[in-house]
Design an enzyme around this catalytic site. Structure first.
Site, short mmCIF file in Angstrom:
data_model
loop_
_atom_site.label_atom_id
_atom_site.label_comp_id
_atom_site.label_asym_id
_atom_site.label_seq_id
_atom_site.Cartn_x
_atom_site.Cartn_y
_atom_site.Cartn_z
CD GLU A 1 -1.23 -5.79 -2.18
OE1 GLU A 1 -2.17 -6.32 -2.47
OE2 GLU A 1 -0.49 -6.48 -1.23
CE1 TYR B 1 -3.71 0.94 -2.70
CE2 TYR B 1 -2.36 -1.31 -2.75
CZ TYR B 1 -2.42 0.31 -2.64
OH TYR B 1 -1.10 0.79 -2.58
P1 NAP Z 1 -2.07 6.40 3.71
O1 NAP Z 1 -1.06 6.67 4.87
O2 NAP Z 1 -2.89 5.47 3.53
O3 NAP Z 1 -2.32 7.94 2.98
C1 NAP Z 1 -3.24 7.81 2.01
C2 NAP Z 1 -3.62 9.21 1.83
O4 NAP Z 1 -4.39 9.67 0.61
C3 NAP Z 1 -4.18 10.18 3.00
O5 NAP Z 1 -3.50 11.36 2.78
C4 NAP Z 1 -5.73 10.33 2.57
O6 NAP Z 1 -6.11 11.60 2.70
C5 NAP Z 1 -5.42 10.61 0.76
N1 NAP Z 1 -6.52 10.32 0.17
C6 NAP Z 1 -7.50 9.47 0.27
N2 NAP Z 1 -8.52 9.79 -0.30
C7 NAP Z 1 -8.31 10.82 -1.13
C8 NAP Z 1 -9.06 11.50 -2.21
N3 NAP Z 1 -10.21 11.28 -2.60
N4 NAP Z 1 -8.50 12.65 -2.58
C9 NAP Z 1 -7.15 13.12 -2.05
N5 NAP Z 1 -6.37 12.45 -1.07
C10 NAP Z 1 -6.85 11.24 -0.86
O7 NAP Z 1 -0.82 6.02 2.62
P2 NAP Z 1 0.67 5.82 2.54
O8 NAP Z 1 1.42 4.56 3.12
O9 NAP Z 1 1.44 7.14 2.86
O10 NAP Z 1 1.13 5.67 0.95
C11 NAP Z 1 1.26 6.71 -0.01
C12 NAP Z 1 1.00 6.24 -1.27
O11 NAP Z 1 1.76 5.18 -1.59
C13 NAP Z 1 -0.39 5.65 -1.30
O12 NAP Z 1 -0.85 5.87 -2.68
C14 NAP Z 1 -0.36 4.11 -1.28
O13 NAP Z 1 -1.16 3.39 -1.87
C15 NAP Z 1 1.15 3.84 -1.88
N6 NAP Z 1 2.15 2.90 -1.54
C16 NAP Z 1 2.12 2.64 -0.19
C17 NAP Z 1 3.09 1.75 0.36
C18 NAP Z 1 3.35 1.44 1.86
O14 NAP Z 1 3.86 0.41 2.09
N7 NAP Z 1 3.01 2.47 2.52
C19 NAP Z 1 3.70 0.75 -0.72
C20 NAP Z 1 3.34 1.14 -2.07
C21 NAP Z 1 2.67 2.19 -2.73
P3 NAP Z 1 -7.13 11.79 3.94
O15 NAP Z 1 -6.66 11.98 5.32
O16 NAP Z 1 -8.18 12.78 3.52
O17 NAP Z 1 -7.81 10.34 3.86
O1 G4F Z 2 -0.19 -4.02 6.58
P1 G4F Z 2 -1.05 -4.57 5.57
O2 G4F Z 2 -2.53 -4.08 5.66
O3 G4F Z 2 -0.25 -4.22 4.30
P2 G4F Z 2 -0.67 -4.69 2.59
O4 G4F Z 2 -1.80 -5.36 2.57
O5 G4F Z 2 0.67 -5.43 2.35
O6 G4F Z 2 -0.42 -3.49 1.88
C1 G4F Z 2 0.49 -2.19 2.26
O7 G4F Z 2 1.39 -2.31 1.31
C2 G4F Z 2 1.25 -2.14 0.06
C3 G4F Z 2 2.77 -2.55 -0.68
O8 G4F Z 2 2.68 -3.94 -0.86
C4 G4F Z 2 0.70 -0.88 -0.18
F1 G4F Z 2 0.64 -0.81 -1.49
C5 G4F Z 2 -0.76 -0.80 0.49
O9 G4F Z 2 -1.04 0.45 0.20
C6 G4F Z 2 -0.39 -0.84 2.29
O10 G4F Z 2 0.53 0.12 2.48
O11 G4F Z 2 -1.21 -6.19 5.61
C7 G4F Z 2 0.08 -6.85 5.40
C8 G4F Z 2 -0.18 -8.45 5.68
C9 G4F Z 2 -1.41 -8.95 4.83
O12 G4F Z 2 -1.08 -10.14 4.32
C10 G4F Z 2 -2.74 -9.07 5.64
O13 G4F Z 2 -3.52 -10.04 5.30
O14 G4F Z 2 -0.59 -8.57 6.97
C11 G4F Z 2 -1.94 -9.44 7.03
N1 G4F Z 2 -2.76 -9.30 8.17
C12 G4F Z 2 -2.68 -10.09 9.09
N2 G4F Z 2 -3.58 -9.52 10.01
C13 G4F Z 2 -3.51 -7.97 8.59
C14 G4F Z 2 -4.00 -8.21 9.83
N3 G4F Z 2 -3.27 -6.85 8.02
C15 G4F Z 2 -3.81 -5.78 8.44
N4 G4F Z 2 -3.88 -4.66 8.03
N5 G4F Z 2 -4.61 -6.05 9.88
C16 G4F Z 2 -4.64 -7.29 10.45
O15 G4F Z 2 -5.05 -7.63 11.57
#
Ligand code: NAP
Ligand code: G4F
Length: 332
Positions: free
Chosen positions: A131, A157
């Site tokens: 992002e 974000y």
């Molecule tokens: P996620 O499922 O949304 O998990 C986020 C975690 O952060 C949850 O355990 C949440 O705990 C915790 N959290 C929120 N606020 C907090 C606070 N104030 N103090 C401590 N913990 C807190 O995210 P994920 O998909 O596993 O992603 C893990 C990390 O990788 C995130 O930093 C995300 O931004 C980054 N990332 C994700 C993706 C992806 O595609 N999944 C890609 C690139 C980077 P609660 O249960 O307490 O809310």
């Molecule tokens: O699944 P999304 O919410 O993921 P997004 O915005 O790509 O972000 C995720 O990936 C990031 C890495 O590139 C992480 F850093 C971030 O923490 C997170 O894990 O949305 C994906 C796409 C977007 O373009 C959004 O606008 O799907 C589009 N979308 C369309 N309808 C929707 C929806 N997204 C969500 N969440 N919900 C909808 O109803």
């Protein structure tokens, strides 16, 4: 005498990646510690029952003293900072909290390490994100974004994550810390929250197939993402911390697909060829600024870490739909 077991501290244990990583590190023989926030976190019980081997600390990324206490007791060799407000759409609604947790929380964790690790031995992983690049409108690499591509975040974000990325680099350069960023493209799977588009789709597809739901409301369908499987990506995080030199790495698949393509595969998985009658567009799910296309180039990680992914795009959609069919069937 040196401790036999390696110790790791995870923030974000209740999230998707935290769950995958806890299991992965346990299998590798680590002693796993994690922080969990809140007086009555509804996800605590699930974590305790699924990961009985994880020692939990009450702590919050916005409360540096709580992180210091966790560091003092866990004395980890490796810290994985996965905690964040991670939903891009939500970050527009609560930008200041996003800044405090997703941005300044990284500084709080780095300082907690510095204050408790006088020998400068702890290795730190920061969960950075694609992002930060902002999409093709701003940045047009030939094969996909690399570690050298420039940044143009498009959400609170993305801006907070960019701060986390730079402060991690700054601590590496200023204090010689082993502090790295994994710049990870979207990764999904059976642990993905239903607020993210892939899981929202696979959950709805399962429910529609089982007669539990009539339709599905989504925002924009044209954005494209580089979607991989979360289990493959946590392996990459660990590999980054096993290197001799601290460096940042992109993890991605090198393919990009639209939400429409995801819908095609997911509905076909349950025998529905045309999803259009089931999908409605709702502006409530659109964002003030969108990232159009994300496509990553994982060449550096493949060459230097030996990282590869096992699950391809059709395999990812299939495993998610199958998982949701199994879960939703129990509700009939
Ligand atoms: P996620 O499922 O949304 O998990 C986020 C975690 O952060 C949850 O355990 C949440 O705990 C915790 N959290 C929120 N606020 C907090 C606070 N104030 N103090 C401590 N913990 C807190 O995210 P994920 O998909 O596993 O992603 C893990 C990390 O990788 C995130 O930093 C995300 O931004 C980054 N990332 C994700 C993706 C992806 O595609 N999944 C890609 C690139 C980077 P609660 O249960 O307490 O809310
Ligand atoms: O699944 P999304 O919410 O993921 P997004 O915005 O790509 O972000 C995720 O990936 C990031 C890495 O590139 C992480 F850093 C971030 O923490 C997170 O894990 O949305 C994906 C796409 C977007 O373009 C959004 O606008 O799907 C589009 N979308 C369309 N309808 C929707 C929806 N997204 C969500 N969440 N919900 C909808 O109803």
């Amino acid at each position: 005498m040196a401790d036999a077991k390696k110790r790791a501290l995870i923030t974000g244990i209740t999230g998707q990646d935290g769950g995958h990583l806890a299991g992965f590190l346990h299998e590798k023989g680590y002693e796993v510690f994690a922080i969990i926030r809140g007086q009555h976190n509804p996800r605590r019980e699930a974590v305790v029952s699924e990961f009985p081997y994880v020692t939990l600390f009450d702590a919050d990324l916005t409360d540096q003293s709580s992180l210091i206490r966790a560091m003092q007791v866990a004395r980890p060799h490796e810290v994985y900072n996965l905690g964040a407000i991670s939903h891009v759409g939500y970050s527009f609604k609560d930008p200041q909290l996003t800044n405090d947790v997703t941005g300044k929380g990284v500084l709080n964790m780095l300082e907690a390490i510095r204050l408790t690790d006088p020998e400068n031995k702890v290795k730190f992983y920061q969960a950075s994100t694609s992002e930060m690049f902002g999409g093709l409108e701003y940045n047009r690499p030939e094969k996909g974004y690399t570690e050298e591509s420039s940044f143009h975040p498009r959400s609170p974000y993305g801006v907070a994550k960019l701060y986390g990325y730079w402060i991690t680099k700054n601590y590496r350069e200023s204090y010689d810390m082993f502090a790295v960023s994994g710049i990870l493209f979207n990764h999904e799977g059976e642990r993905r929250g239903v607020e993210f588009v892939t899981r929202k789709i696979t959950n709805a597809v399962a429910r529609i197939k089982l007669g539990l739901q009539d339709d599905l409301e989504l925002g924009d369908l044209w954005p494209k993402r580089d979607w991989g499987y979360a289990g493959d990506y946590v392996r990459g995080m660990w590999l980054m911390l096993q290197q001799d030199k601290p460096e940042d790495y992109v993890l991605a698949t090198g393919e990009t697909h639209s939400i429409g393509e995801f819908l095609d595969l997911a509905f076909k998985e349950v025998g529905i060829d045309d999803w259009k009658p089931y999908v409605k567009q709702n502006p409530a799910f659109m964002r003030p600024a969108e990232v159009d296309v994300l496509l990553g180039d994982p060449t550096k990680a493949e060459k230097e870490l030996g990282w590869t992914r096992d699950v391809d795009f059709p395999g990812l959609v299939k495993l998610m739909v199958e998982h949701d069919l199994a879960i939703e069937s129990t509700k009939l």
